[in-house]
Motif scaffolding. Structure first.
Motif, mmCIF file in Angstrom:
data_model
loop_
_atom_site.group_PDB
_atom_site.id
_atom_site.type_symbol
_atom_site.label_atom_id
_atom_site.label_comp_id
_atom_site.label_asym_id
_atom_site.label_seq_id
_atom_site.Cartn_x
_atom_site.Cartn_y
_atom_site.Cartn_z
ATOM 1 N N GLY A 96 0.824 -1.198 0.000
ATOM 2 C CA GLY A 96 0.000 0.000 0.000
ATOM 3 C C GLY A 96 0.861 1.252 0.000
ATOM 4 N N ASP A 147 -3.280 5.635 -3.129
ATOM 5 C CA ASP A 147 -3.967 4.484 -3.733
ATOM 6 C C ASP A 147 -5.461 4.743 -3.927
ATOM 7 O OD1 ASP A 147 -1.757 2.835 -4.094
ATOM 8 O OD2 ASP A 147 -2.068 1.731 -2.220
ATOM 9 N N ILE A 198 -2.898 9.582 2.517
ATOM 10 C CA ILE A 198 -2.917 8.399 3.392
ATOM 11 C C ILE A 198 -4.287 8.196 4.031
ATOM 12 C CG2 ILE A 198 -0.438 8.518 3.842
ATOM 13 C CD1 ILE A 198 -1.235 9.373 6.759
ATOM 14 N N ARG A 215 -10.900 5.332 4.972
ATOM 15 C CA ARG A 215 -9.812 4.447 4.547
ATOM 16 C C ARG A 215 -8.498 5.074 4.970
ATOM 17 N NH1 ARG A 215 -13.943 5.108 0.798
ATOM 18 N NH2 ARG A 215 -15.217 3.234 0.902
ATOM 19 N N LEU A 237 -4.193 4.497 5.501
ATOM 20 C CA LEU A 237 -2.983 3.731 5.214
ATOM 21 C C LEU A 237 -2.089 3.716 6.442
ATOM 22 C CD1 LEU A 237 -1.071 2.276 3.208
ATOM 23 C CD2 LEU A 237 -0.117 4.543 2.681
ATOM 24 N N TRP A 242 -3.677 -0.834 3.935
ATOM 25 C CA TRP A 242 -4.847 0.004 4.131
ATOM 26 C C TRP A 242 -5.855 -0.688 5.043
ATOM 27 C CZ3 TRP A 242 -5.754 4.896 2.399
ATOM 28 C CH2 TRP A 242 -4.878 5.397 1.434
ATOM 29 N N ASP A 292 -10.036 -0.298 5.820
ATOM 30 C CA ASP A 292 -11.265 0.289 5.296
ATOM 31 C C ASP A 292 -12.341 0.138 6.366
ATOM 32 O OD1 ASP A 292 -13.406 1.176 3.792
ATOM 33 O OD2 ASP A 292 -13.060 -0.184 2.115
ATOM 34 N N VAL A 325 -4.929 -4.062 0.116
ATOM 35 C CA VAL A 325 -4.054 -3.263 -0.730
ATOM 36 C C VAL A 325 -4.551 -3.354 -2.176
ATOM 37 C CG1 VAL A 325 -2.000 -3.548 0.730
ATOM 38 C CG2 VAL A 325 -2.454 -5.192 -1.092
#
Length: 166
Positions: free
Chosen positions: A19, A23, A59, A78, A80, A87, A89, A107
């Motif tokens: 990650g 992203d 992030i 979300r 990181l 990550w 979620d 990821v």
């Protein structure tokens, strides 16, 4: 209850550390969403919309989801873990205001984001999966499912086709 989830499925919840910030940048903006959701043995369809912002240098991604036809709204959060490069979620339903912890871990690899968590359902141990795919500059798809056999098969019951608004 002792977990019956196979070691391979537990490993699937521990994604490769790939990650990186940004992203979820593809999701930033205003969206119109076509939902297809299974209720019992029939599929229903309804409209939704979302506003998504990226913060903290990519992030974090914060989504406000609104589904007026169902009287439903909530927030996707979300985050990181910069050190672990994974990550998480999380979901917050507007009716409860409670954040889902620990969240699904995942990821993005080869243009697909896969996020998994484990829990106990009515029939025993379950894996939960959320997937982001079909990502383009103007659209993407998210779907979610459950597995009761350690991830060998999935019962996907909610599909969201996102189209960028205006």
């Amino acid at each position: 209850m002792t977990s019956l989830i196979p070691a391979a499925a537990v490993a699937a919840i521990d994604p490769r550390p790939v990650g990186k910030p940004g992203d979820f940048d593809f999701l930033t903006g205003e969206w119109r969403i076509h939902n297809r959701f299974r209720e019992g043995d029939k599929w229903i369809e309804f409209a939704g919309e979302a506003t998504v912002v990226a913060i903290l240098g990519g992030i974090a991604s914060v989504e406000e989801l609104r589904i007026p036809a169902r009287g439903f709204s909530g927030m996707g959060l979300r985050l990181l873990d910069v050190e672990k490069k994974i990550w998480s979620d999380h979901w917050v339903n507007a009716k409860s205001g409670v954040i889902g912890v620990p969240g699904q871990l995942g990821v993005f690899e080869d243009g697909v984001g896969t996020f998994l968590s484990a829990g106990e359902g009515e029939k025993g141990d379950e894996l939960y999966r959320g997937v982001w795919d079909r990502i383009t500059p103007t659209s993407c798809r998210w779907f979610q499912g459950v597995s009761r056999d350690g991830g060998r098969t999935w019962d996907d019951g909610w599909f969201m086709d996102w189209t960028r608004a205006g």
